[in-house]
Each structure stands twice: as C-alpha cells, then as structure tokens.
Design an enzyme around this catalytic site. Structure first.
Site, PDB file in Angstrom:
ATOM      1  N   ALA A 126       0.812  -1.214   0.000  1.00 25.32           N
ATOM      2  CA  ALA A 126       0.000   0.000   0.000  1.00 25.32           C
ATOM      3  C   ALA A 126       0.848   1.268   0.000  1.00 25.32           C
ATOM      4  O   ALA A 126       0.384   2.323  -0.423  1.00 25.32           O
ATOM      5  CB  ALA A 126      -0.933   0.003   1.204  1.00 25.32           C
ATOM      6  N   SER A 180       4.514   1.103  -0.839  1.00 31.44           N
ATOM      7  CA  SER A 180       5.669   0.981  -1.730  1.00 31.44           C
ATOM      8  C   SER A 180       5.625  -0.354  -2.458  1.00 31.44           C
ATOM      9  O   SER A 180       4.855  -1.252  -2.098  1.00 31.44           O
ATOM     10  CB  SER A 180       6.985   1.083  -0.934  1.00 31.44           C
ATOM     11  OG  SER A 180       7.128  -0.023  -0.061  1.00 31.44           O
ATOM     12  N   ARG A 193       8.350  -3.196  -4.886  1.00 31.82           N
ATOM     13  CA  ARG A 193       9.724  -3.476  -5.282  1.00 31.82           C
ATOM     14  C   ARG A 193       9.760  -4.660  -6.230  1.00 31.82           C
ATOM     15  O   ARG A 193       8.856  -5.495  -6.240  1.00 31.82           O
ATOM     16  CB  ARG A 193      10.623  -3.749  -4.080  1.00 31.82           C
ATOM     17  CG  ARG A 193      10.297  -4.999  -3.297  1.00 31.82           C
ATOM     18  CD  ARG A 193       9.504  -4.717  -2.041  1.00 31.82           C
ATOM     19  NE  ARG A 193       9.219  -5.936  -1.307  1.00 31.82           N
ATOM     20  CZ  ARG A 193      10.042  -6.479  -0.432  1.00 31.82           C
ATOM     21  NH1 ARG A 193      11.236  -5.941  -0.230  1.00 31.82           N
ATOM     22  NH2 ARG A 193       9.711  -7.554   0.224  1.00 31.82           N
ATOM     23  N   ASP A 223      -0.752 -10.900  -0.966  1.00 34.09           N
ATOM     24  CA  ASP A 223       0.576 -10.851  -0.354  1.00 34.09           C
ATOM     25  C   ASP A 223       0.720 -11.799   0.834  1.00 34.09           C
ATOM     26  O   ASP A 223       1.767 -12.438   1.010  1.00 34.09           O
ATOM     27  CB  ASP A 223       0.967  -9.415   0.028  1.00 34.09           C
ATOM     28  CG  ASP A 223      -0.107  -8.662   0.796  1.00 34.09           C
ATOM     29  OD1 ASP A 223      -1.067  -9.287   1.304  1.00 34.09           O
ATOM     30  OD2 ASP A 223       0.011  -7.421   0.894  1.00 34.09           O
ATOM     31  N   THR A 224      -0.335 -11.936   1.646  1.00 39.17           N
ATOM     32  CA  THR A 224      -0.234 -12.854   2.781  1.00 39.17           C
ATOM     33  C   THR A 224      -0.193 -14.307   2.325  1.00 39.17           C
ATOM     34  O   THR A 224       0.478 -15.149   2.927  1.00 39.17           O
ATOM     35  CB  THR A 224      -1.394 -12.644   3.772  1.00 39.17           C
ATOM     36  OG1 THR A 224      -1.470 -11.262   4.129  1.00 39.17           O
ATOM     37  CG2 THR A 224      -1.198 -13.472   5.030  1.00 39.17           C
ATOM     38  N   GLN A 230       5.538   0.744  17.009  1.00 42.24           N
ATOM     39  CA  GLN A 230       5.890   1.729  15.986  1.00 42.24           C
ATOM     40  C   GLN A 230       5.362   3.104  16.380  1.00 42.24           C
ATOM     41  O   GLN A 230       6.066   4.122  16.232  1.00 42.24           O
ATOM     42  CB  GLN A 230       5.308   1.303  14.632  1.00 42.24           C
ATOM     43  CG  GLN A 230       5.977   0.080  14.020  1.00 42.24           C
ATOM     44  CD  GLN A 230       5.179  -0.497  12.858  1.00 42.24           C
ATOM     45  OE1 GLN A 230       4.073  -0.051  12.563  1.00 42.24           O
ATOM     46  NE2 GLN A 230       5.740  -1.502  12.189  1.00 42.24           N
TER      47      GLN A 230
END
Length: 469
Positions: free
Chosen positions: A12, A14, A16, A238-239, A305
């Site tokens: 969401a 970035s 690569r 992705d998971t 965080q």
C-alpha cells in the site's frame, strides 16, 4: 547461465522488484527496483493511480534488462480486496478506488438486508471488513450503477496488471478469496450470492489455481521492456505468498505473519465457517494448492511503531527491545485488540490510561512502555493460538514467525515463553520469497511445497527460540 525469476511485490505504501535464482541449492534474492505507492484523491474518492503503478512495473522490468538478468517468469502480488473494472475493449471503467475510501460506510447494513451477517460468514468464511470487495461493489451499485453495466470484467489488483502485461483476463483464487464473494468449498465465485446481490455475473471470470501460467508478454510490452517472459498467476494476495514461504519443519504448524499487523493462523484443507470461528473473528482465505489460510488479524507492531514515533524515533527498535528486557518484570498488561489502540491520538497516553483504569502500575519510561507492548502482544498470541487449537482440534508444536517482525528477538522469545511452543523466526522477506517459490513450482524447479519450504529454511537466516524452563 543463471535462471532468474522476478517477483513484483506491491504494498500500500511501496513496491519493489526482486530477482531470484538458485545458487548452490539456495535461493538468492536481489532487489533491483523500488517505488512509492499510495492513494490519491480523485473525483472525491481515495484511489490508486493504476496507470502510474503499471508504469512502475514496466520500469522495474526494464531494469532487469539493463542488468542483463532476464527472468524466465514473473509474478505480481498485492494487498487484497481492491479491483478494477474493464470494458470489452480492455479499457478501464471508472477509477481504481482503494479500500480506505469511505464510500462503503454503512453499506454493510444494506448487504445484510439481502443476506444476514451470520449467513454470509457461514457461506464464505470471510470475517467482516467493511472494505471487502462485496461491500465495495454494493457501494458502486448504489453510486454509479452504469459502471457495472458498462463493464465486461472485474479484475482484482494483481489480475488487472497481469491483464495489462499479457492481454488475458483471468482471476486468481487467493486474491479473490479476500473479498467475501468466493465459495470455500467449490474454490470459485459464489455465483448464487452474486445474483442475490444484483451484481452482473459477466464480471466474474472463473478462478484460476495459483501457479497457473497465464501467458507471455504482449508484443507492445516486450518492445517497451526489452524482453519476453512467462507471467505466472502466483499466490497473488501478499499474505498468501508469505504463508507459502513459511519454512515449516513439520506438516502441522502455526504461523504469524508479523509486521504492522499480525496475521496468526494455520493451513487447513477445509474452511471452518461456524459461529464459534465467526465470533472469534477468524477468517478463511485461499492459499497455495487450494489450501485454506485459517487466520486471525490481530494487533502487531503498530503499537510499538507508534510509541517510537511519539519519541521522535530517538531509539531504534533493537534498543527498545533491549530496554524492554531490562525491565521485563514490570507487571502491567493491556488488551492489544481493544479498539482504543487502533488509531489513537497518542499511543503512549492510551497505554498509560488503560493501565491506570485497570489498577495496574502506569509505565513511564521507554523500557516500561516497550515491555508492556511486547508482553501484551505475546499474551494475545497465546490466547489466539489456544482459540485456534480448540477450533481445529489440533495441537501445533511450533510457530513460524515471518515478515519484518521476525527481527524482534525479544518478542519472539516472549512468544515462545507465553505459548510454550518452539518459535522459528524468519525469513523477513517472506512475501517476495513466496511469490518466487510459486513461480519455481510452476516452472518445475521445485517438485512440491515441502521441497520449496525446506530450501527456504536452508537459504535464509531462521532463528530458533525455545520456551524458557
């Protein structure tokens, strides 16, 4: 000559491009391109810039060509639930509205007039999130029904970019399963449910098994990026890719995909769609080889965080872990699943208030705050794994922690102590590795998932944490 595989992993914030090859029987990774991502305000909605994202995808592919490292195949994974509509000529209809847009506010009540929430869960096995595809389509049906009528196909995010690469329209099972419109028994769209909700059936192409080789690049894309390769429909949620990369040592294992959020679950052959699992907020998403990812989305490293950000990032995460361990006997705990911790104005103040309200000592120092967060997370993992074992009727001897959170040694040890299970931590790049493993399975470089996972275990630093006596 090396045989390269390209994973395009888009998150969401970035994305690569990671190239991989086998060297001395081990998987080697090389990041060759990185780009930023995010939603933009377009026509009053929070949207993805799908044209820019596709440009980034091609730019990273060009980079492979510049390096002289041409992949034999590539695969794309993204977050779940979001989609793009295309017409019969392949033109995008409307904007690629994102899951953080508020158009779905209250739409769940309209859906439940058609099918009650309990029945919807029993039918799909997917835990309610108001941004799921089912609610996004219902909101669009209210706001812009003409778009649904004009559209020929609905493609989830990775399927859309696969279409732009190959010209072929197809939907992959794991990404589709996130949207609450898939039958977990047939492993295909629930067309009866789709008709009940008044969505055009023509939009939904039959679901494809992860690992399906969709096709080759179009001539136009080949000319632009400088090469041709196969496009594989990988475990494109992705998971799902991250779970495929779990370097499990036993057939029965639990995992925590650990990052900002923690996804704690197991792999099953069949979904569990009963009232007990619904009330415990477990969901049944698709996995490789039509397995089910039976998991719970719980608070992850978001709290630490946030605490670190409020301290102006004066300490690294490693330093916070060290300070937390120094005051490990500080007794206070909080329920990390409380909604108050989701997006507070001040995480530090909210943690302190929770401790004060429950009559516990109030953490003041960075170490005290960190140990409250880490130990509370470990306690939550213990409760969740106990729930999971009760619902599956199995005991899982080990927990595999993958993703960025695998670097938090202090939390890993606390998790082992709290659950009484051996913890294997790593790899951190699980999503890209799972994407690549799916391609290698499709191309025959691995003959089985167990072989792929054994190679992953040997290829990357996996730490072992045993429960303290």
């Amino acid at each position: 000559m090396e045989k390269y595989f390209l994973a395009v992993d888009i998150g969401a914030s970035s994305g690569r491009h990671i190239l991989s090859h086998l060297e001395d029987g081990k998987i080697v990774l090389e990041e060759v391109f990185r780009f930023e991502n995010g939603m933009k305000e377009i026509d009053g909605h929070k949207c993805w810039d799908s044209e820019l994202l596709f440009a980034h995808i091609k730019e990273g592919m060009k980079r492979c060509c510049e390096l002289g490292k041409i992949p034999v195949s590539m695969g794309i994974d993204t977050w779940g639930v979001d989609y793009v509509l295309v017409d019969e000529n392949g033109k995008r209809i409307g904007n690629a509205v994102g899951y953080r847009d508020d158009r779905t506010a209250g739409i769940d009540r309209e859906v439940y007039q058609v099918i009650p929430e309990k029945d919807l869960y029993a039918r799909t096995g997917i835990a309610k999130q108001v941004f799921n595809t089912i609610y996004q389509l219902a909101a669009l049906k209210n706001e812009s029904p003409e778009q649904l009528e004009q559209a020929d196909t609905m493609l989830l995010s990775p399927d859309y970019y696969n279409f732009l690469l190959t010209g072929k329209r197809a939907s992959e099972y794991t990404i589709a399963s996130t949207g609450q419109l898939v039958n977990p028994d047939t492993k295909d769209w629930d067309y009866e449910l789709i008709r009940m909700l008044g969505f055009p059936e023509k939009l939904f192409t039959p679901l494809q098994k992860p690992g399906t080789i969709l096709g080759r690049l179009t001539e136009e894309v080949q000319a632009e990026v400088g090469f041709d390769c196969s496009v594989v429909m990988v475990t494109s949620h992705d998971t799902a890719s991250a779970v495929l990369a779990v370097p499990a040592k036993t057939p029965d294992f639990a995992y925590i995909s650990s990052g900002t959020w923690s996804l704690l679950g197991v792999e099953l052959d069949h979904a569990i769609c009963n009232e007990q699992s619904r009330e415990a907020n477990f969901t049944n998403e698709g996995g490789y080889a039509y397995t089910v990812r039976f998991l719970k989305n719980i608070m992850g490293l978001w709290m630490i965080q946030s605490v670190r950000n409020e301290m102006n990032k004066a300490y690294s995460f490693a330093q916070l872990c060290e300070m937390a361990e120094e005051v490990k006997d500080f007794p206070s705990r909080v329920d990390v699943d409380e909604i108050r911790f989701f997006a507070p104005d001040s995480m530090i103040r909210t943690i302190q208030e929770a401790c004060r309200e429950s009559g516990q000592p109030v953490p003041e120092t960075p170490g005290e705050l960190a140990t409250v967060v880490y130990q509370s997370l470990a306690d939550c993992y213990q409760r969740s794994i106990s729930q999971l074992e009760a619902m599956t009727g199995k005991t899982y001897p080990a927990i595999n922690i993958i993703g960025g959170g695998a670097n938090a040694d202090y939390l890993n040890q606390l998790t082992a102590n709290s659950t009484g299970k051996t913890v294997y931590a790593g790899p951190t790049e699980a999503t890209a590795i799972g994407n690549i493993a799916c391609q290698m399975l499709a191309c025959g470089d691995f003959s089985s998932v167990s072989e792929a996972r054994a190679c992953i275990f040997d290829s990357f630093a996996v730490k072992t944490f045993v429960p303290a006596p």
